[in-house]
Design a protein around this motif. Sequence first.
Motif, mmCIF file in Angstrom:
data_model
loop_
_atom_site.group_PDB
_atom_site.id
_atom_site.type_symbol
_atom_site.label_atom_id
_atom_site.label_comp_id
_atom_site.label_asym_id
_atom_site.label_seq_id
_atom_site.Cartn_x
_atom_site.Cartn_y
_atom_site.Cartn_z
ATOM 1 N N GLY A 298 0.790 -1.233 0.000
ATOM 2 C CA GLY A 298 0.000 0.000 0.000
ATOM 3 C C GLY A 298 0.812 1.266 0.000
ATOM 4 N N ASN A 299 2.073 1.187 -0.506
ATOM 5 C CA ASN A 299 2.960 2.355 -0.457
ATOM 6 C C ASN A 299 3.032 3.117 -1.775
ATOM 7 O OD1 ASN A 299 4.233 1.993 2.337
ATOM 8 N ND2 ASN A 299 4.542 -0.008 1.421
ATOM 9 N N VAL A 300 2.041 2.952 -2.648
ATOM 10 C CA VAL A 300 2.072 3.598 -3.948
ATOM 11 C C VAL A 300 1.995 5.123 -3.796
ATOM 12 C CG1 VAL A 300 -0.437 3.427 -4.241
ATOM 13 C CG2 VAL A 300 1.056 3.604 -6.249
ATOM 14 N N ASP A 301 2.797 5.812 -4.601
ATOM 15 C CA ASP A 301 2.823 7.283 -4.633
ATOM 16 C C ASP A 301 3.047 7.902 -3.256
ATOM 17 O OD1 ASP A 301 2.557 7.413 -7.375
ATOM 18 O OD2 ASP A 301 0.381 7.574 -7.327
ATOM 19 N N ILE B 73 11.704 -7.235 -2.184
ATOM 20 C CA ILE B 73 10.287 -7.295 -2.510
ATOM 21 C C ILE B 73 9.731 -8.612 -1.977
ATOM 22 C CG2 ILE B 73 8.592 -7.339 -4.386
ATOM 23 C CD1 ILE B 73 10.003 -4.644 -4.047
ATOM 24 N N THR B 74 8.598 -8.560 -1.276
ATOM 25 C CA THR B 74 7.949 -9.781 -0.795
ATOM 26 C C THR B 74 6.729 -10.145 -1.640
ATOM 27 O OG1 THR B 74 6.725 -8.463 0.828
ATOM 28 C CG2 THR B 74 8.760 -9.525 1.564
ATOM 29 N N THR B 75 6.092 -9.151 -2.234
ATOM 30 C CA THR B 75 4.994 -9.388 -3.170
ATOM 31 C C THR B 75 5.180 -8.471 -4.366
ATOM 32 O OG1 THR B 75 3.456 -9.933 -1.387
ATOM 33 C CG2 THR B 75 2.503 -9.392 -3.527
ATOM 34 N N GLY B 76 5.369 -9.054 -5.538
ATOM 35 C CA GLY B 76 5.556 -8.267 -6.735
ATOM 36 C C GLY B 76 4.283 -8.180 -7.562
ATOM 37 N N VAL B 77 4.337 -7.346 -8.583
ATOM 38 C CA VAL B 77 3.250 -7.223 -9.553
ATOM 39 C C VAL B 77 3.835 -7.520 -10.924
ATOM 40 C CG1 VAL B 77 1.608 -5.656 -10.668
ATOM 41 C CG2 VAL B 77 1.939 -5.565 -8.188
ATOM 42 N N GLY C 186 11.835 4.541 0.351
ATOM 43 C CA GLY C 186 11.349 3.715 -0.740
ATOM 44 C C GLY C 186 10.083 4.287 -1.335
ATOM 45 N N ASN C 187 9.809 3.880 -2.579
ATOM 46 C CA ASN C 187 8.600 4.289 -3.283
ATOM 47 C C ASN C 187 8.296 3.217 -4.319
ATOM 48 O OD1 ASN C 187 6.440 5.932 -4.119
ATOM 49 N ND2 ASN C 187 7.694 6.877 -5.702
ATOM 50 N N ASN C 188 7.026 2.988 -4.629
ATOM 51 C CA ASN C 188 6.683 2.049 -5.689
ATOM 52 C C ASN C 188 5.431 2.498 -6.434
ATOM 53 O OD1 ASN C 188 4.238 0.708 -4.501
ATOM 54 N ND2 ASN C 188 5.709 0.048 -2.942
ATOM 55 N N ASN C 189 5.084 1.760 -7.485
ATOM 56 C CA ASN C 189 4.030 2.211 -8.385
ATOM 57 C C ASN C 189 2.741 1.410 -8.312
ATOM 58 O OD1 ASN C 189 4.837 -0.152 -9.641
ATOM 59 N ND2 ASN C 189 4.741 0.707 -11.713
ATOM 60 N N ASP C 190 2.602 0.520 -7.330
ATOM 61 C CA ASP C 190 1.388 -0.308 -7.278
ATOM 62 C C ASP C 190 1.047 -0.636 -5.830
ATOM 63 O OD1 ASP C 190 -0.432 -2.706 -7.418
ATOM 64 O OD2 ASP C 190 -0.053 -2.465 -9.568
ATOM 65 N N THR C 191 -0.211 -0.453 -5.480
ATOM 66 C CA THR C 191 -0.628 -0.666 -4.094
ATOM 67 C C THR C 191 -0.466 -2.110 -3.634
ATOM 68 O OG1 THR C 191 -2.433 -0.237 -2.521
ATOM 69 C CG2 THR C 191 -3.044 -1.142 -4.667
ATOM 70 N N LEU C 192 -0.311 -3.062 -4.570
ATOM 71 C CA LEU C 192 -0.150 -4.466 -4.209
ATOM 72 C C LEU C 192 1.301 -4.837 -3.895
ATOM 73 C CD1 LEU C 192 -2.569 -6.166 -6.783
ATOM 74 C CD2 LEU C 192 -3.020 -5.562 -4.389
ATOM 75 N N ILE C 193 2.241 -4.004 -4.303
ATOM 76 C CA ILE C 193 3.657 -4.301 -4.045
ATOM 77 C C ILE C 193 3.934 -4.216 -2.546
ATOM 78 C CG2 ILE C 193 6.023 -3.487 -4.389
ATOM 79 C CD1 ILE C 193 5.163 -2.532 -7.179
ATOM 80 N N ALA C 194 4.641 -5.217 -2.034
ATOM 81 C CA ALA C 194 5.033 -5.213 -0.622
ATOM 82 C C ALA C 194 6.532 -5.437 -0.515
ATOM 83 C CB ALA C 194 4.286 -6.302 0.149
ATOM 84 N N TRP C 195 7.137 -4.866 0.534
ATOM 85 C CA TRP C 195 8.575 -5.013 0.750
ATOM 86 C C TRP C 195 8.878 -5.297 2.209
ATOM 87 C CZ3 TRP C 195 8.849 0.383 -1.767
ATOM 88 C CH2 TRP C 195 8.280 1.343 -0.939
ATOM 89 N N VAL C 196 10.096 -5.782 2.484
ATOM 90 C CA VAL C 196 10.516 -6.055 3.863
ATOM 91 C C VAL C 196 10.725 -4.729 4.591
ATOM 92 C CG1 VAL C 196 12.383 -6.958 5.303
ATOM 93 C CG2 VAL C 196 11.512 -8.313 3.404
ATOM 94 N N THR C 197 10.147 -4.629 5.765
ATOM 95 C CA THR C 197 10.221 -3.411 6.571
ATOM 96 C C THR C 197 11.092 -3.637 7.805
ATOM 97 O OG1 THR C 197 8.294 -3.949 7.930
ATOM 98 C CG2 THR C 197 7.885 -2.864 5.834
ATOM 99 N N PRO C 198 11.538 -2.560 8.434
ATOM 100 C CA PRO C 198 12.437 -2.708 9.596
ATOM 101 C C PRO C 198 11.731 -3.273 10.828
ATOM 102 C CG PRO C 198 12.588 -0.515 8.632
ATOM 103 C CD PRO C 198 11.382 -1.158 8.052
#
Length: 221
Positions: free
Chosen positions: A54-57, A79-83, A142-154
Amino acid sequence: MPWIDIANGESGLSVRNKLNTIGASVGATSHDPHISGNWYIPQGMHTVGVSSAGNVDLVTLCPFVLDRAVTISDLGLRITTGVAVTGLAQAAIYAHNAATGRPTGVALAATGDLAATAAGVVTGDIIGANVTLQPGKYWMAGNNNDTLIAWVTPIININSNVGEMIGSATAANVLPGNNAQLLGVKATQVFGTWPDLTSASFTEMIAGVGNCPPIVIFKVV
């Protein structure tokens, strides 16, 4: 370990001050030098597979500390969930404003687009020249282009608690319950453009409550 010169009859306070001075000196050089060609995770970060989507824009940022100077050439994140096909992410490092406890200025180092199409570590060259960071506090972003993308957080350990590092105007954010710890801040950002954060409006990010920043790794020159 350095010698400590203690005079006969010297006060306990004086001795303690000397010990604190020596301790600070030793602590500042307690880590081995960075090795050229190696990747490093920022000091104090734990990775246990916790991810955030949910980190889009948004530019999402977490503070970290460097205890010695380092020149870096690349940044990366996991990345833990890609698009598939269209997923993209970017990573950056920003300076810290000690007066506000928040990030500031333009990105000191940033990647171009990183393929966030599948789970795994993605890395990229820093745009432009290599960057030398002096000892001090910084923000990984970090920034990404899709609300479905997920990444490892601290997952911040007790020695690098974000509430201790940057503070908050909200008491519950620095003394949370249910592991809802303060992880950093976020600001609105159109994907693909790293903003100047000097006058940005930030919202604090709490673990397990919506958006969270990625762990950004760096490669040493």
